[in-house]
Design an enzyme around this catalytic site. Sequence first.
Site, PDB file in Angstrom:
ATOM      1  NE  ARG B 223      20.086  13.944   2.972  1.00 48.81           N
ATOM      2  CZ  ARG B 223      20.260  12.641   2.923  1.00 48.81           C
ATOM      3  NH1 ARG B 223      20.333  12.028   1.745  1.00 48.81           N
ATOM      4  NH2 ARG B 223      20.367  11.936   4.016  1.00 48.81           N
ATOM      5  CB  CYS B 227      18.832   8.350   0.215  1.00 53.85           C
ATOM      6  SG  CYS B 227      18.668   8.798   1.953  1.00 53.85           S
TER       7      CYS B 227
END
Lengths: 98, 266
Positions: B223, B227
């Site tokens: 995750r 970003c």
Amino acid sequence: MPATAQAGETIKIRSAIQHPMITGHTDAGPNVAPRKIIHTFAVAYLGAEVLRVDVAPGIAANPFFAFNLRARSSGDVVFTWIDDTGEVIVETRQLTVT
Amino acid sequence: MGGLKVLCIAIVLINGQTIGTVAADGPFPDEARRMRSANEFLSPALRAEQADPIRNRGMLWVEQGERLFAQPPPPGGAQSCASCHASPETSMRGVAARLPAVDAESGQLVNLEGRINDCRILRQSLPPLDYETDELLALTAYLTALSIGEPLTVSIDGPASAFYAYGQQLWSERQGQLNVACTQCHDQSVGRKLRGDTISSAVPTGYPAYRLEWQTLGSLHRRLRSCQLGVRAQLFELGSREYLALELYLKSRARRHLIDAPALRR
């Protein structure tokens, strides 16, 4: 799914299976991953087929199916998933009808 | 009497406008700056799906992890996880909430994935599992799910303080072609829109999470990498010291938030 039901009662059965459902369309270019999806999902109750789904590549990964079944008498509910590599996954659940 | 009434209305209007401008342009009021659980950003339908163990697809990995934990490894391995960690429902409860932590022997920061691999190498004589393999995701999901409802309680004192400081530095450092820092979105712009989504407080309690975009379970490091891809930065390796430090920083920032993995995330 519930383990017991009354005769004539409609029960709800929900199933989920871990599978990547590779469509064969991703990674455009020279390295297209070959299609690998579950193409058939079938359910048998008391030895007779009660549900058959022809699954298309548009179905998301880890497919989830829910359906209703009318309980008649005690017996096995057999779930079968078949994928493009020929792998067959079979799960059996006992349904007791009172 | 009539004059007083008008005056009251005017004051309310002025107050309303003042609050409005602060929220839109300046710093957020205290209420909005509060850390918001990632579940607050989910639609009611997704929240219901997450709470249902059959519709929450992350539970498929939890079931797989439960099997892997109890099962003796293939020939060559000495013992199963459960032969040391008997009755994991009680003995392993809360473990995921305390990690990452500094390993006393090596002095390195180790997260749950690292602990599992340490056990595999040292106790089971098995090769370590790679990040994002179904096996490692399954074991982390199972062990994290055993801590559902436990508050995050990572330690940032003593040997961990240096890692925490490094994580905080990474958090506030601008990076990538877009030249933005984590803090600019996840502290200063929480609740505002970025593309089609709402910017969250970056509360990591749901990881490993079933992300709809991925169509699979994924680790917190994956995750973080998403970003970094978004701001076109150079990616760190999954399991690298950078991501481990960020994981420690994020989990200490979200202390007292309750673990709810495997969660559904958009």
